[in-house]
Design an enzyme around this catalytic site. Sequence first.
Site, PDB file in Angstrom:
ATOM      1  N   ASN A  60       0.833  -1.203   0.000  1.00  0.00           N
ATOM      2  CA  ASN A  60       0.000   0.000   0.000  1.00  0.00           C
ATOM      3  C   ASN A  60       0.871   1.258   0.000  1.00  0.00           C
ATOM      4  OD1 ASN A  60       0.695  -0.692   2.703  1.00  0.00           O
ATOM      5  ND2 ASN A  60      -1.026   0.468   3.534  1.00  0.00           N
ATOM      6  N   GLU A  62       0.279   5.369   0.601  1.00  0.00           N
ATOM      7  CA  GLU A  62      -0.715   6.356   1.045  1.00  0.00           C
ATOM      8  C   GLU A  62      -0.386   7.757   0.545  1.00  0.00           C
ATOM      9  OE1 GLU A  62      -1.131   5.731   5.295  1.00  0.00           O
ATOM     10  OE2 GLU A  62      -2.212   3.850   4.909  1.00  0.00           O
ATOM     11  N   CYS A  71      -4.139   0.718  -2.586  1.00  0.00           N
ATOM     12  CA  CYS A  71      -4.099  -0.535  -1.827  1.00  0.00           C
ATOM     13  C   CYS A  71      -3.036  -1.476  -2.409  1.00  0.00           C
ATOM     14  CB  CYS A  71      -5.456  -1.232  -1.866  1.00  0.00           C
ATOM     15  SG  CYS A  71      -6.693  -0.488  -0.778  1.00  0.00           S
ATOM     16  N   GLU A  73      -3.230  -4.647  -3.140  1.00  0.00           N
ATOM     17  CA  GLU A  73      -3.659  -5.649  -4.127  1.00  0.00           C
ATOM     18  C   GLU A  73      -3.626  -5.093  -5.555  1.00  0.00           C
ATOM     19  OE1 GLU A  73      -5.110  -4.805  -1.294  1.00  0.00           O
ATOM     20  OE2 GLU A  73      -5.898  -6.540  -0.223  1.00  0.00           O
ATOM     21  N   CYS A 110     -10.293  -5.257   0.911  1.00  0.00           N
ATOM     22  CA  CYS A 110     -11.470  -4.383   0.953  1.00  0.00           C
ATOM     23  C   CYS A 110     -12.352  -4.658  -0.267  1.00  0.00           C
ATOM     24  CB  CYS A 110     -11.053  -2.916   1.012  1.00  0.00           C
ATOM     25  SG  CYS A 110     -10.400  -2.257  -0.534  1.00  0.00           S
ATOM     26  N   CYS A 113     -10.896  -3.718  -3.673  1.00  0.00           N
ATOM     27  CA  CYS A 113      -9.842  -4.667  -4.076  1.00  0.00           C
ATOM     28  C   CYS A 113     -10.453  -5.959  -4.580  1.00  0.00           C
ATOM     29  CB  CYS A 113      -8.899  -4.939  -2.915  1.00  0.00           C
ATOM     30  SG  CYS A 113      -7.829  -3.535  -2.553  1.00  0.00           S
TER      31      CYS A 113
HETATM   32  N1  THU Z   1      -5.422  -1.357   2.408  1.00  0.00           N
HETATM   33  C1  THU Z   1      -4.913  -2.177   1.441  1.00  0.00           C
HETATM   34  O1  THU Z   1      -3.778  -1.983   0.987  1.00  0.00           O
HETATM   35  N2  THU Z   1      -5.707  -3.189   0.995  1.00  0.00           N
HETATM   36  C2  THU Z   1      -6.952  -3.473   1.433  1.00  0.00           C
HETATM   37  O2  THU Z   1      -7.605  -4.364   0.923  1.00  0.00           O
HETATM   38  C3  THU Z   1      -7.512  -2.705   2.557  1.00  0.00           C
HETATM   39  C4  THU Z   1      -6.742  -1.522   3.006  1.00  0.00           C
HETATM   40  C5  THU Z   1      -4.598  -0.232   2.892  1.00  0.00           C
HETATM   41  C6  THU Z   1      -5.111   1.129   2.505  1.00  0.00           C
HETATM   42  C7  THU Z   1      -4.489   2.012   3.577  1.00  0.00           C
HETATM   43  O3  THU Z   1      -3.181   2.356   3.157  1.00  0.00           O
HETATM   44  C8  THU Z   1      -4.376   1.089   4.785  1.00  0.00           C
HETATM   45  O4  THU Z   1      -4.542  -0.238   4.305  1.00  0.00           O
HETATM   46  C9  THU Z   1      -5.420   1.349   5.870  1.00  0.00           C
HETATM   47  O5  THU Z   1      -6.701   1.350   5.335  1.00  0.00           O
END
Ligand code: THU
Length: 158
Positions: A60, A62, A71, A73, A110, A113
């Site tokens: 991930n 940000e 994200c 994935e 999520c 994803c």
């Molecule tokens: N995140 C992912 O990388 N994948 C997911 O399926 C859920 C959330 C990341 C996004 C953000 O950087 C952190 O997790 C907290 O939400």
Amino acid sequence: MPTHRIHYAVFSSAADLPAPDQELLAAATAALGHSYSPYSNFKVAAAARLEDGTVVTGWNTENASYPMCLCAEPATLAAAASLRPGMAVVSMAITVKSAQQVVGSPASPCGACRQQLLEHETRFGKPMQLILRGETGPVYVFASAGELLPFGFSGAML
Ligand code: THU
């Protein structure tokens, strides 16, 4: 009433997984160190195995403008597409590490994803196995991404 069942295998520890799945999970765990997550302090990383056996990792990333976070994935799917255009991802391991707590249950992609994983699977016509783990604890293995997104949106509706 119609009922939908989700099928998955539960392994009490990563050591119980078949060797190739252990390796994929280890690659995802190693990639956690690349996560750029200064806002959530929640690292997510994934490792994808492509049809030719190549392993690609992603994490991930940000942004100060929070909705723009990427994200792990889709980052991993994009890395795979860049390295091996037109090649299917057949297995993906996903794991997490939180600065707030030890995550003892499997990381779960999520909704957005899941939709992207489903699109990849549908596009290539091959199931994508998903291997999910927290920082510790059991591992859940789903035989396909579709298993995790019943009633997902389909291009067939367009
Ligand atoms: N995140 C992912 O990388 N994948 C997911 O399926 C859920 C959330 C990341 C996004 C953000 O950087 C952190 O997790 C907290 O939400």
